[in-house]
Design a protein around this motif. Sequence first.
Motif, PDB file in Angstrom:
ATOM      1  N   SER A 297       0.816  -1.213   0.000  1.00 46.83           N
ATOM      2  CA  SER A 297       0.000   0.000   0.000  1.00 46.83           C
ATOM      3  C   SER A 297       0.854   1.269   0.000  1.00 46.83           C
ATOM      4  O   SER A 297       0.371   2.350  -0.323  1.00 46.83           O
TER       5      SER A 297
ATOM      6  N   ALA B 270      -6.232  -0.974  -1.773  1.00 50.31           N
ATOM      7  CA  ALA B 270      -7.190  -1.531  -0.813  1.00 50.31           C
ATOM      8  C   ALA B 270      -7.649  -2.930  -1.212  1.00 50.31           C
ATOM      9  O   ALA B 270      -8.502  -3.514  -0.543  1.00 50.31           O
TER      10      ALA B 270
ATOM     11  N   SER C  27      -6.756  -6.831  -1.328  1.00 38.65           N
ATOM     12  CA  SER C  27      -5.869  -7.638  -0.498  1.00 38.65           C
ATOM     13  C   SER C  27      -4.662  -8.167  -1.268  1.00 38.65           C
ATOM     14  O   SER C  27      -4.704  -8.335  -2.476  1.00 38.65           O
ATOM     15  N   LYS C  28      -3.621  -8.454  -0.491  1.00 37.80           N
ATOM     16  CA  LYS C  28      -2.425  -9.117  -1.006  1.00 37.80           C
ATOM     17  C   LYS C  28      -2.827 -10.407  -1.724  1.00 37.80           C
ATOM     18  O   LYS C  28      -3.756 -11.089  -1.311  1.00 37.80           O
TER      19      LYS C  28
ATOM     20  N   ASN D 282      -9.902 -10.299  10.453  1.00 36.35           N
ATOM     21  CA  ASN D 282      -8.708  -9.710   9.865  1.00 36.35           C
ATOM     22  C   ASN D 282      -9.124  -8.773   8.737  1.00 36.35           C
ATOM     23  O   ASN D 282      -9.562  -9.222   7.690  1.00 36.35           O
TER      24      ASN D 282
ATOM     25  N   ALA E 177      -7.415  -7.250   6.742  1.00 34.22           N
ATOM     26  CA  ALA E 177      -6.541  -7.310   5.567  1.00 34.22           C
ATOM     27  C   ALA E 177      -7.131  -8.168   4.461  1.00 34.22           C
ATOM     28  O   ALA E 177      -6.762  -8.019   3.298  1.00 34.22           O
ATOM     29  N   VAL E 178      -8.024  -9.078   4.823  1.00 33.96           N
ATOM     30  CA  VAL E 178      -8.615  -9.975   3.827  1.00 33.96           C
ATOM     31  C   VAL E 178     -10.108 -10.120   4.105  1.00 33.96           C
ATOM     32  O   VAL E 178     -10.517 -10.933   4.924  1.00 33.96           O
TER      33      VAL E 178
ATOM     34  N   ASN F 250     -12.269   4.062   4.608  1.00 34.02           N
ATOM     35  CA  ASN F 250     -10.870   3.869   4.194  1.00 34.02           C
ATOM     36  C   ASN F 250     -10.305   5.229   3.768  1.00 34.02           C
ATOM     37  O   ASN F 250     -11.061   6.110   3.359  1.00 34.02           O
TER      38      ASN F 250
ATOM     39  N   ARG G  62      -9.241  -4.851   1.634  1.00 34.75           N
ATOM     40  CA  ARG G  62      -8.730  -4.422   2.942  1.00 34.75           C
ATOM     41  C   ARG G  62      -9.675  -3.397   3.546  1.00 34.75           C
ATOM     42  O   ARG G  62     -10.171  -2.526   2.846  1.00 34.75           O
TER      43      ARG G  62
ATOM     44  N   GLY H 252      -6.803  -3.571   8.528  1.00 38.84           N
ATOM     45  CA  GLY H 252      -5.883  -4.153   7.538  1.00 38.84           C
ATOM     46  C   GLY H 252      -5.158  -3.137   6.696  1.00 38.84           C
ATOM     47  O   GLY H 252      -4.726  -3.434   5.591  1.00 38.84           O
ATOM     48  N   CYS H 253      -5.005  -1.911   7.194  1.00 40.47           N
ATOM     49  CA  CYS H 253      -4.395  -0.894   6.337  1.00 40.47           C
ATOM     50  C   CYS H 253      -2.920  -0.690   6.632  1.00 40.47           C
ATOM     51  O   CYS H 253      -2.108  -0.578   5.748  1.00 40.47           O
TER      52      CYS H 253
END
Lengths: 101, 156
Positions: A27, A64, A66-67, B76, B78-79, B101, B123, B153-154
């Motif tokens: 990010s 934003a 996800s990985k 989570n 992040a996901v 966000n 995220r 998740g940032c």
Amino acid sequence: MSTIRMRISPAGDVLDVKALIRHPMESGLREDKSTGEKIPADYIQKLVVEVNGEEVMDGNLSEAVSKNPYLNIKVPGKKGDEVKISWSSNTGDTDEATQAA
Amino acid sequence: MQTKRRVFLKGSLAASAAGLAVGAGLLSPRAVLAADWPEAAFDSESMDNGLNELFGSSDVTDSGDITVKAPDIAENGAVVPVTVESSIADSDKVAIFVSKNPTPLVASFDLSGANPFVSTRIRMGETDDVTGVVHAGGKLYKASKEVKVTIGGCGG
């Protein structure tokens, strides 16, 4: 070794396309814990899906997402059609993969 | 000096050649890297600005014909798996927003053949609504789903 993994399930005249792309999606907000320096942003911006050479979806992603981005879409097509997925990142990296349904 | 000049000349020649090729329609815009990525929309710090930049309007109607699927609680941030589906006729664009966000626009998808169905993972910084916006027949529609986020998740 491609960064793109695809699974295509034909159902009548629709192809259910699931894709998993190996990418850090940095990010630009995270810090490297050992050096305390910011890790530069590195994320996929464009994600394009084609069926038999014809574009069916043009996606714009941000940091934003996800990985290792996951995408599931439903596109017109039948068994044997070629699905191509290509991406490009803000750093100029690109990759693409083609797979027959 | 001489070699640097050579490199410089080469570089500018190549650049102008590419420019000419685009101008002449030899290269499709697709070949130009991320040239059409809507940067202003992604940089917008409010959802309304993001909508204006992306669609030219922030006039959005709530619609029961859009389904936004996401977990009630995301441990989570992040996901967070999100699915947006529309049964509105002529749905040709789908966008995902998370208003709290730092930049609310998460992703947008132009559908030129694909069904109005997009599933991905995003995220989220904190508990918030995930909003799916659908462009159909020149109008904008939306639906939201609240997701409680336990760990944001940032950052890292």
